[in-house]
Design a protein around this motif. Structure first.
Motif, PDB file in Angstrom:
ATOM      1  N   GLY A   9       0.806  -1.204   0.000  1.00 40.22           N
ATOM      2  CA  GLY A   9       0.000   0.000   0.000  1.00 40.22           C
ATOM      3  C   GLY A   9       0.849   1.267   0.000  1.00 40.22           C
ATOM      4  O   GLY A   9       2.011   1.277  -0.397  1.00 40.22           O
ATOM      5  N   SER A 138      -2.990  -2.160   3.160  1.00 45.03           N
ATOM      6  CA  SER A 138      -1.661  -1.712   3.582  1.00 45.03           C
ATOM      7  C   SER A 138      -0.911  -2.765   4.386  1.00 45.03           C
ATOM      8  O   SER A 138       0.149  -2.473   4.938  1.00 45.03           O
ATOM      9  CB  SER A 138      -1.786  -0.422   4.406  1.00 45.03           C
ATOM     10  OG  SER A 138      -2.377   0.606   3.633  1.00 45.03           O
ATOM     11  N   HIS A 173       1.095   7.432   8.859  1.00 44.19           N
ATOM     12  CA  HIS A 173       0.025   6.442   8.943  1.00 44.19           C
ATOM     13  C   HIS A 173      -1.245   7.064   9.524  1.00 44.19           C
ATOM     14  O   HIS A 173      -2.345   6.851   9.016  1.00 44.19           O
ATOM     15  CB  HIS A 173       0.495   5.270   9.813  1.00 44.19           C
ATOM     16  CG  HIS A 173      -0.508   4.189   9.977  1.00 44.19           C
ATOM     17  ND1 HIS A 173      -0.526   3.336  11.050  1.00 44.19           N
ATOM     18  CD2 HIS A 173      -1.559   3.818   9.206  1.00 44.19           C
ATOM     19  CE1 HIS A 173      -1.520   2.498  10.938  1.00 44.19           C
ATOM     20  NE2 HIS A 173      -2.171   2.766   9.829  1.00 44.19           N
TER      21      HIS A 173
END
Length: 217
Positions: A9, A138, A173
């Motif tokens: 990802g 991801s 993130h």
């Protein structure tokens, strides 16, 4: 104990983490929210072709938005890049389509498995649909607690990486998660990554900006 999945990802390489970090930081700036290829190359030390390749993958994933510079003087306009945060002017049609598709798949699953229905409202549930699909793409195996409003991502597939890189990785993130939630539309926001002594442990705390929880409409 769950095994950490492969890292994939938008944060599959450190170079993409760097680029996303720079774009998120630019988005928080007071003057400019977009950066050029040249500026990204200068900040990262990466070759222009490498930056273009990473940016194209991020654009295709709905995490970065390209725009053409408006010039008032002669010369070829440059392409500018900004992080897709879901905010006005920074919304990605790719991300919106992914969120809608995740909601459709979520509705199908809940019709087949009524026990999977959340106590949260419809909009918040659709946000979680989009978030879970993003995290699974991801390389994470998310476990959502819709009562405590947490997302457990342990064991973190990035735990073996350099400790010096972890703060930036966590920040990127968190920014990606916030962008997904904002694009999906609803009351939930990604608040923080909770501190943990073990780098393999990762729990993200969400917040309900309405302060309300209710059943599906």
């Amino acid at each position: 104990m769950r095994n950490g999945g492969p890292v994939c990802g938008p944060i599959s390489t450190y170079s993409r983490v760097q680029l996303l970090h720079l774009l998120f930081e630019a988005g928080r700036g007071q003057i400019r929210s977009e950066l050029t290829i040249g500026e990204l190359c200068e900040a990262t030390g990466l070759h222009a072709n490498t930056v273009r390749e990473h940016l194209q993958r991020l654009i295709e994933g709905g995490y970065v938005i390209p725009t053409i510079e408006h010039r008032t003087t002669r010369g070829r306009p440059r392409t500018l890049y900004r992080a897709a945060t879901g905010a006005p002017g920074a919304s990605s049609p790719v991300a919106r389509d992914k969120a809608k598709a995740a909601a459709r798949r979520g509705d199908l699953m809940r019709r087949m498995l009524p026990s999977a229905a959340s106590a949260l409202g419809r909009e918040a549930t659709y946000q979680l649909d989009a978030l879970v699909e993003h995290l699974e793409e991801s390389g994470f195996e998310p476990v959502v607690d819709d009562v405590r409003l947490t997302v457990d991502l342990s064991p973190c597939p990035h735990a073996a990486g350099s400790p010096d890189d972890r703060p930036m990785l966590c920040q990127v993130h968190l920014g990606l998660m916030q962008g997904v939630l904002t694009e999906a539309g609803g009351p939930l926001a990604a608040e923080c990554v909770q501190a943990a002594a073990d780098p393999a442990e990762c729990t993200v705390r969400l917040t309900d900006r309405t302060g309300l929880t209710h059943g599906m409409a």
